[in-house]
Design an enzyme around this catalytic site. Structure first.
Site, short mmCIF file in Angstrom:
data_model
loop_
_atom_site.label_atom_id
_atom_site.label_comp_id
_atom_site.label_asym_id
_atom_site.label_seq_id
_atom_site.Cartn_x
_atom_site.Cartn_y
_atom_site.Cartn_z
N ASP A 69 4.91 20.86 -8.13
CA ASP A 69 5.70 20.13 -7.14
C ASP A 69 4.91 19.89 -5.84
OD1 ASP A 69 7.72 20.30 -8.95
OD2 ASP A 69 9.16 21.27 -7.62
N HIS A 72 3.33 24.95 -7.50
CA HIS A 72 3.15 23.96 -6.44
C HIS A 72 1.66 23.70 -6.24
CE1 HIS A 72 7.10 25.77 -5.74
NE2 HIS A 72 7.45 24.63 -5.15
#
Length: 277
Positions: free
Chosen positions: A98, A243
Site C-alpha cells: 500500500d 507498505h
C-alpha cells in the site's frame, strides 16, 4: 403579324411535347428489365465512392460496424464488506503493498519480486503516481496488478460522497494513464469502509479487497517481528498487507527478502487475481 405569333406559339408547343416524350421514353427504359437497359460504364471512383478501409486493430470502436459490438462493462454487485481472502486451490497467497509508489523503496520491492519471479498487488495513491509514473509502468511490464488507494489517503468515512468520489476517480484516471488500464481493485485507507465507499467502488468497476495478514510494518516493529507475523499467519488464500511508501520502509524491504524465499521453499505460491474482461 398575328399569323406569325400564332405560328411561333405552335412551334413552341410542338417542341415542349417532343421534350416530354423523350423524358417518358427515358423513364420507360430505366423502369424496364436488365436486358432492356443500356450498357453504361459506371462512374470513376472518387473520394466518396472508394471502398472504406477494412477493420484495424487500432480502431477501438469501428465507425462502420466492423466486427461484433463491444460488450458493456461487467456491472459489479455492491458488497457490504470487503473481500478478505483470495479464492483458489492449494497453498496460494497474495502479496499486497500500500501507499506507493515511492522512488526510494518501491524499486527495491520490485527487484526482489522480479528475482523470485513473483507477482503482487500494489494499491497506489494518486498523488504518488503523479510523480512516479515510470514505476507504475514498470509494474505493468512486470505483470503486477495495481489497485486504487485514493488520491491523498484520507479517512473516507469522514468525507462527503462528492469528496470520496473525487478521491477515487482522480486516482483511477492517473493510474489508467500510467499503467495502461483502469484499476479493478480498491482498498480503503485504514481499512475504513462504509456503504458509500462500496457503492462508488462498484460503480467504477472495482472490487474491495482487505487483508488477513497485517505485518504492521508501518509501526517499524523490527525486521524479525515482520518476518514472524507473515510466517505465523501464512495460509491458503491469505492476503498479506505491507507498505512500500508512507515513511521509512527499509524494514519492509529487508523482511520481504527474508520471508518470501522461505514461504516459496515451503510450497506456497504467490498469485494475483485474474483480470476481468
Amino acid at each position: 403579324m398575328q399569323k406569325d405569333q400564332l405560328f411561333t406559339r405552335r412551334r413552341l408547343l410542338l417542341a415542349g411535347a417532343a421534350a416530354l416524350g423523350a423524358a417518358g421514353t427515358a423513364g420507360a427504359v430505366l423502369a424496364g428489365g436488365a436486358e432492356d437497359s443500356p450498357k453504361v460504364a459506371p462512374p470513376a471512383p472518387g473520394p466518396q465512392a472508394r471502398q472504406a478501409p477494412g477493420p484495424s486493430a487500432f480502431r477501438l470502436q469501428p465507425l462502420t460496424g466492423y466486427g461484433p459490438p463491444r460488450a458493456a462493462p461487467h456491472r459489479l454487485r455492491i458488497r457490504t464488506e470487503p473481500i478478505m481472502r483470495m479464492p483458489g486451490q492449494g497453498r496460494r497467497m497474495t502479496l499486497t503493498f500500500d501507499d506507493g509508489p515511492d522512488p526510494e523503496y518501491t524499486p527495491h520491492v520490485l527487484d526482489i519480486l522480479a528475482e523470485y519471479d513473483v507477482r503482487a498487488m500494489f494499491f497506489l495513491c494518486g498523488q504518488c503516481v503523479a510523480g512516479n509514473r515510470e514505476l507504475v509502468a514498470r509494474m505493468a511490464d512486470d505483470g503486477h496488478v495495481v489497485g486504487n488507494h485514493t488520491w491523498t489517503h484520507p479517512l473516507l468515512t469522514a468525507l462527503s460522497r462528492r469528496r470520496i468520489r473525487d478521491e477515487m476517480k482522480r486516482t483511477s484516471d492517473v493510474i489508467e494513464d500510467a499503467y495502461g488500464e483502469r484499476p479493478q481493485w480498491f482498498r480503503a485507507p485504514y481499512g475504513a469502509w462504509n456503504r458509500t465507499v462500496f457503492r462508488l467502488g462498484a460503480e467504477m468497476g472495482m472490487e474491495p479487497l482487505a487483508w488477513t495478514v497485517d505485518t504492521t510494518d508501518w509501526m517499524l516493529p523490527g525486521v524479525r517481528t515482520i518476518v514472524h507475523r507473515v510466517e505465523r499467519d501464512a495460509a491458503p488464500g491469505a492476503v498479506v498487507l505491507s507498505h512500500d511508501a508512507g515513511g521509512d520502509r527499509s524494514q519492509t524491504v529487508r523482511a520481504l527478502r527474508a520471508w518470501l524465499p522461505h514461504l516459496l521453499d515451503s510450497g506456497y505460491r504467490m498469485t494475483v487475481p485474474k483480470r476481468r474482461v
